[in-house]
Write an enzyme that holds these catalytic residues in place. Structure first.
Site, PDB file in Angstrom:
ATOM      1  N   ARG A   5       0.806  -1.227   0.000  1.00 31.59           N
ATOM      2  CA  ARG A   5       0.000   0.000   0.000  1.00 31.59           C
ATOM      3  C   ARG A   5       0.841   1.280   0.000  1.00 31.59           C
ATOM      4  NH1 ARG A   5      -3.736  -1.467   4.707  1.00 31.59           N
ATOM      5  NH2 ARG A   5      -1.638  -1.765   5.366  1.00 31.59           N
ATOM      6  N   LYS A  49      -1.471 -20.200   4.934  1.00 27.63           N
ATOM      7  CA  LYS A  49      -2.499 -20.596   5.880  1.00 27.63           C
ATOM      8  C   LYS A  49      -2.913 -19.381   6.689  1.00 27.63           C
ATOM      9  CE  LYS A  49      -1.500 -21.817  10.146  1.00 27.63           C
ATOM     10  NZ  LYS A  49      -0.656 -21.171  11.151  1.00 27.63           N
ATOM     11  N   HIS A 109       4.004 -24.335   5.874  1.00 28.15           N
ATOM     12  CA  HIS A 109       5.472 -24.233   5.859  1.00 28.15           C
ATOM     13  C   HIS A 109       6.155 -25.426   6.508  1.00 28.15           C
ATOM     14  CE1 HIS A 109       5.205 -22.632   9.976  1.00 28.15           C
ATOM     15  NE2 HIS A 109       6.499 -22.864  10.087  1.00 28.15           N
ATOM     16  N   GLU A 120       5.998 -25.265  22.025  1.00 33.65           N
ATOM     17  CA  GLU A 120       6.722 -24.008  21.846  1.00 33.65           C
ATOM     18  C   GLU A 120       6.883 -23.323  23.191  1.00 33.65           C
ATOM     19  OE1 GLU A 120       5.645 -22.132  17.725  1.00 33.65           O
ATOM     20  OE2 GLU A 120       3.807 -22.407  18.863  1.00 33.65           O
ATOM     21  N   HIS A 143      -0.379 -28.110  10.488  1.00 29.17           N
ATOM     22  CA  HIS A 143       0.966 -28.673  10.635  1.00 29.17           C
ATOM     23  C   HIS A 143       0.962 -30.098  11.232  1.00 29.17           C
ATOM     24  CE1 HIS A 143       1.942 -24.647   9.696  1.00 29.17           C
ATOM     25  NE2 HIS A 143       1.964 -24.155  10.912  1.00 29.17           N
ATOM     26  N   LYS A 171      11.059 -26.077  23.707  1.00 29.70           N
ATOM     27  CA  LYS A 171      10.677 -26.150  22.300  1.00 29.70           C
ATOM     28  C   LYS A 171      10.964 -27.576  21.844  1.00 29.70           C
ATOM     29  CE  LYS A 171      11.537 -24.279  17.790  1.00 29.70           C
ATOM     30  NZ  LYS A 171      11.843 -23.195  16.931  1.00 29.70           N
TER      31      LYS A 171
END
Ligand code: BG6
Length: 478
Positions: free
Chosen positions: A44, A139, A169, A207, A231, A333
């Site tokens: 933009r 997504k 991904h 995570e 995922h 993680k």
């Protein structure tokens, strides 16, 4: 007409583009894989190309690793900038520029995917007379089955399925792809991956991060839509699909869809649990509760943890629970896909310490380290017949290997027109069919609290059979 392909990044000033797409493209430059690609950044802002270059250099400084100035200059030279909105007039102004093949990457908020795809087409940019036209879409693809079907219908009014590249991904992650290679390129593995030998599959994506300034997107979406529907279910298809006879995009995706269609309908009360993090110490740092995060509704019922028990009703996996869980603000993680093997017949070792030794596990680990592990029992050195756990470990990469990021690999596949790591619509549809009953059930009630920095809500343990346990998150840091 020209043969030179152009990649148009719509949303070129946004977070996805500057954090992931441009650094991945720069890395492809470094690998000399971009050939004669031209890139147009579209956003933009009324910037000149020079201004865009300046901002891009700053973003790359922040987000890209090991930048080589020589390649950076070459990369920047490929990029032009066009300021404009998502109207037919603005987008139409790109037409004279696009006299060859072109790819439109929608690095845009999900709410405008359908309109953007339609406007690109209405501006005459989907017409393939000058060369192929491809559309890359991120997504989330819809927020439930109904909206996904509607979005797809909208896209198909203007774009053919083979022009559309739907990104998940995780499918660009090398270690996720490695799962298929490990399963199908080693003669001794595949024959034991079935219900005769395996008694449980666990897929964990844990995570430590929270919503990281994304609460506007995340609140109301939650872990089931954000992670599980895409995922984790995708990783499940890689773990459980039948071996395709050929490495062929359609054949591989047919086999994945076969898995999705075989999933038994879930009973949300029995097969799904949800949690939401409260304040806690994560990696030694005090973190606030989800409901206290800026932008989150203070009485939000959005789940930040979801666990689901599925059954893939095929001959191969008959009766085997496939447990999926994902959450934010957990102790570590850890991304892994794990097969737990049945006990061997214990006759030989009855009444010895070996009788109660640990089961065998096959672990595909994506994070924090990337490796495949086979956990086996071996004899403990010494005079007694005692077992210990030994881990046969195949490191995925050495510190000297320059691993490709998920986006690098996916962008290259789009350029080459390879659909293998992209979602065909029936995959999206059948994934929504799996989770939709849970979404409906979760419109009532509230998630269970779990303390930030812990292992997640206690309810996740109720799926497990006697003697079974979730692999500890902290183990995964080994
Ligand atoms: C995204 C989710 O798709 O994947 C995020 O929207 C999540 O919430 C992220 O943090 C995890 O991806 P990765 O590659 O960092 O493991």
């Amino acid at each position: 007409m020209s043969n030179q392909p152009t990649l148009v990044v719509l949303g070129a000033s946004g977070d996805l583009a500057s954090r992931l797409l441009f650094p991945a493209l720069l890395s492809l430059e470094y690998r000399e894989r971009l050939e004669n690609l031209r890139i147009i950044g579209y956003a933009r802002q009324e910037w000149t190309t020079d201004q865009f270059h300046e901002n891009l250099r700053a973003a790359i400084d922040l987000h890209a690793a090991d930048v080589d100035e020589k390649y950076l200059d070459k990369f920047i030279e490929r990029i032009d900038f066009h300021g404009g909105d998502l109207s037919v007039e603005s987008l139409g102004s790109l037409k004279p520029e696009l006299d060859g093949p072109a790819i439109f990457y929608l690095a845009l908020p999900p709410g405008v995917f359908a309109d953007a795809a339609e406007t690109i087409a209405n501006a005459g940019l989907a017409d393939e007379t000058p060369g192929f036209r491809r559309l890359v879409i991120e997504k989330p693809f819809g927020t439930d089955l109904q909206s996904a079907l509607a979005l797809n219908e909208q896209l198909h009014k203007f774009w053919r399925e083979d022009q559309i590249f739907r990104i998940d991904h995780f499918l660009g992650k090398e270690t996720v792809q490695n799962m298929l290679v490990f399963r199908f390129a080693n003669r001794f593995i595949e024959p034991v991956l079935n219900a005769n030998h395996v008694d449980e599959i666990q897929i964990t994506v844990a995570e430590t991060i929270g919503v990281e300034g994304r609460s506007r997107y995340y609140d109301g979406i939650g872990a089931l839509r954000d992670m599980v529907q895409n995922h984790l279910i995708q990783m499940m298809t890689f773990a459980t699909m039948e071996p395709p006879a050929l490495w062929d995009a359609e054949m591989i995706r047919d086999h994945k869809v076969e898995v999705l269609k075989s999933v038994r309908r879930v009973d949300p009360d029995r097969d799904a649990i949800r949690g939401q993090y409260t304040a806690g110490l994560v990696d030694g740092t005090p973190r606030i509760a989800y409901r206290a995060e800026p932008g989150v509704d203070p009485v939000s019922h959005t789940e930040t943890f979801a666990a689901v028990q599925l059954h893939v009703d095929t001959w191969r996996w008959e009766g085997i629970p496939v447990l999926l869980r994902s959450g934010k603000r957990l102790a570590a993680k850890a991304h892994e896909v794990v097969f737990r093997f049945r006990e061997p017949p214990t006759r030989l070792f009855r009444h010895t310490p070996l009788e109660h030794a640990e089961p065998n596990w096959l672990v595909f680990r994506m994070s924090p380290s990337e490796c495949t592990e086979l956990v086996v029992r071996t004899k403990q050195p010494g005079l007694d017949l005692e077992a210990r756990e030994s881990v046969l470990r195949a490191e995925y990469a050495t510190p000297d290997d320059r691993e490709a990021s998920a986006y690098e690999s996916l962008l290259l596949d789009v350029l080459e027109g390879d659909h293998t790591p992209f979602l065909r619509f029936d995959e999206v549809e059948w994934s929504w069919r799996i989770v939709d009953p849970i979404l409906t059930a979760w419109q009532r009630g509230a998630p269970e609290d779990y303390v930030g920095g812990g292992d997640g809500p206690a309810g996740q343990h109720r799926f497990l059979g006697p003697g079974h346990y979730w692999r500890p998150l902290l183990n995964s840091t080994s």
